[in-house]
Scaffold this active site. Structure first.
Site, mmCIF file in Angstrom:
data_model
loop_
_atom_site.group_PDB
_atom_site.id
_atom_site.type_symbol
_atom_site.label_atom_id
_atom_site.label_comp_id
_atom_site.label_asym_id
_atom_site.label_seq_id
_atom_site.Cartn_x
_atom_site.Cartn_y
_atom_site.Cartn_z
ATOM 1 N N MET A 26 47.023 40.546 40.120
ATOM 2 C CA MET A 26 48.364 40.317 39.552
ATOM 3 C C MET A 26 49.145 39.346 40.436
ATOM 4 S SD MET A 26 49.477 43.754 37.640
ATOM 5 C CE MET A 26 50.038 44.685 39.035
ATOM 6 N N GLY A 27 48.428 38.624 41.292
ATOM 7 C CA GLY A 27 49.083 37.590 42.100
ATOM 8 C C GLY A 27 49.811 38.129 43.314
ATOM 9 N N GLY A 32 44.177 41.376 51.356
ATOM 10 C CA GLY A 32 43.363 42.318 50.564
ATOM 11 C C GLY A 32 42.663 41.561 49.440
ATOM 12 N N HIS A 33 43.454 40.793 48.678
ATOM 13 C CA HIS A 33 42.859 39.987 47.601
ATOM 14 C C HIS A 33 41.834 39.000 48.185
ATOM 15 C CE1 HIS A 33 47.056 40.745 45.906
ATOM 16 N NE2 HIS A 33 46.283 41.284 44.994
ATOM 17 N N ASP A 146 42.962 50.797 45.397
ATOM 18 C CA ASP A 146 43.322 51.423 44.115
ATOM 19 C C ASP A 146 42.114 52.242 43.657
ATOM 20 O OD1 ASP A 146 45.984 49.914 43.369
ATOM 21 O OD2 ASP A 146 44.621 48.440 44.218
HETATM 22 P P1 AMP Z 1 46.561 43.764 42.287
HETATM 23 O O1 AMP Z 1 46.945 42.317 42.399
HETATM 24 O O2 AMP Z 1 47.472 44.690 43.021
HETATM 25 O O3 AMP Z 1 46.300 44.188 40.861
HETATM 26 O O4 AMP Z 1 45.170 43.885 43.029
HETATM 27 C C1 AMP Z 1 44.062 43.100 42.654
HETATM 28 C C2 AMP Z 1 42.845 43.631 43.347
HETATM 29 O O5 AMP Z 1 43.022 43.570 44.765
HETATM 30 C C3 AMP Z 1 42.553 45.105 43.005
HETATM 31 O O6 AMP Z 1 41.154 45.260 42.841
HETATM 32 C C4 AMP Z 1 43.055 45.826 44.210
HETATM 33 O O7 AMP Z 1 42.400 47.061 44.448
HETATM 34 C C5 AMP Z 1 42.719 44.833 45.322
HETATM 35 N N1 AMP Z 1 43.543 45.095 46.505
HETATM 36 C C6 AMP Z 1 44.890 45.206 46.557
HETATM 37 N N2 AMP Z 1 45.295 45.501 47.800
HETATM 38 C C7 AMP Z 1 44.174 45.584 48.568
HETATM 39 C C8 AMP Z 1 43.918 45.855 49.955
HETATM 40 N N3 AMP Z 1 44.911 46.113 50.814
HETATM 41 N N4 AMP Z 1 42.641 45.866 50.370
HETATM 42 C C9 AMP Z 1 41.621 45.601 49.519
HETATM 43 N N5 AMP Z 1 41.791 45.332 48.202
HETATM 44 C C10 AMP Z 1 43.052 45.323 47.724
#
Ligand code: AMP
Length: 270
Positions: A26-27, A32-33, A146
């Protein structure tokens, strides 16, 4: 990097017979991303990232409106990472006529975030289902940050798709706070409290690994966290990491938390 604003166009121009790794986001990209993207680059010929703030997974309009948006910076990061394709679709194309905005969950899966954010995972599954039906990548990458999302998407993929799912461990900052796009909405002082929560739970986890009977102290931990100013736990539970049930032993449990820090909802697991 080629940027596509339309799934149809991407479908016409990209050869999905190649070994493509897909990282949906989601940007407001952070490390992490980036770790997911690097995993994809390691095992796939081509890497595709999507940035789509999926309206159907937000159960509160105010949360959708305040979700951080940083497309320019994200494009810069993705350019530096040298990914192949970026997809930034709009909601009208993702949810064309007759396309379901929700996929129902089983009753037994309505626990933790699924219970407290009704409709959330139903929206997540609908968008991932759309992406997988239309893009058919070889691999898809998700973070353990998540964990419940990962668990539910694994079930969807095993039932319907050939795509292989790869999970990546949670990336934390030096104070043990899990990186999250929502952290940009926190003050320095809020972050200190999130660090306290993370360290407390990591410490609790290490104790449970030695003697699981210490789970009786969970209520004390809840009390201690709720005592912090502007912190309110939504749930704090110990469950099996295999099937998220409440039957676990010292080798297969995880601690799951969702809490509000100064009105910002955060989740983590240990
Ligand atoms: P989001 O943009 O929050 O929807 O996250 C996109 C992807 O990045 C999802 O698969 C999340 O689980 C992963 N993600 C978000 N935060 C982290 C993190 N701190 N460590 C590893 N993966 C992450």
């Amino acid at each position: 990097m080629i940027i596509f604003k339309s799934i149809n166009k991407l479908n016409k121009e990209v050869n999905f017979k190649a070994n493509i790794g897909f990282v949906p986001t989601m940007g407001s990209l952070h490390k992490g991303h980036i770790s997911l993207i690097k995993s994809s680059k390691k095992i796939c010929q081509k890497t595709m990232v999507s940035i789509f703030i999926n309206p159907s997974q937000f159960n509160k309009k105010s949360d959708l409106m305040s979700y951080p948006r940083n497309l320019k910076k994200d494009i810069r990061i993705l350019n530096e990472l040298k990914i192949d394709y970026l997809l930034v679709p709009n909601a009208k194309e993702v949810y064309k006529k007759n396309i379901k905005k929700k996929i129902n969950l089983n009753k037994k899966d309505k626990i933790m975030c699924a219970k407290h954010r009704p409709g959330h995972f139903e929206g997540v599954l609908a968008v991932i289902n759309q992406f997988l039906e239309r893009l058919k990548p070889k691999y898809i990458f998700f973070g353990e940050k998540d964990y419940q999302q990962l668990y539910l998407i694994k079930k969807l993929i095993n039932k319907k798709f050939k795509t292989k799912i790869i999970s990546c461990s949670t990336i934390r900052d030096k104070n043990k706070v899990a990186l999250s796009s929502r952290n940009t909405l926190l003050t320095h002082n809020d972050m200190k409290k999130s660090s306290f929560v993370a360290k407390l739970l990591i410490n609790f986890k290490n104790k449970l690994k030695k003697s699981i009977y210490l789970k009786k102290n969970l209520n004390k931990i809840i009390f201690e966290i709720n005592n912090l100013k502007n912190i309110k736990i939504e749930y704090l539970e110990i469950r099996s990491k295999n099937n998220l049930s409440k039957v676990f032993n010292k080798n297969n449990f995880k601690i799951f938390i969702a809490y509000y820090n100064n009105k910002i909802r955060l989740i983590d697991n240990y």
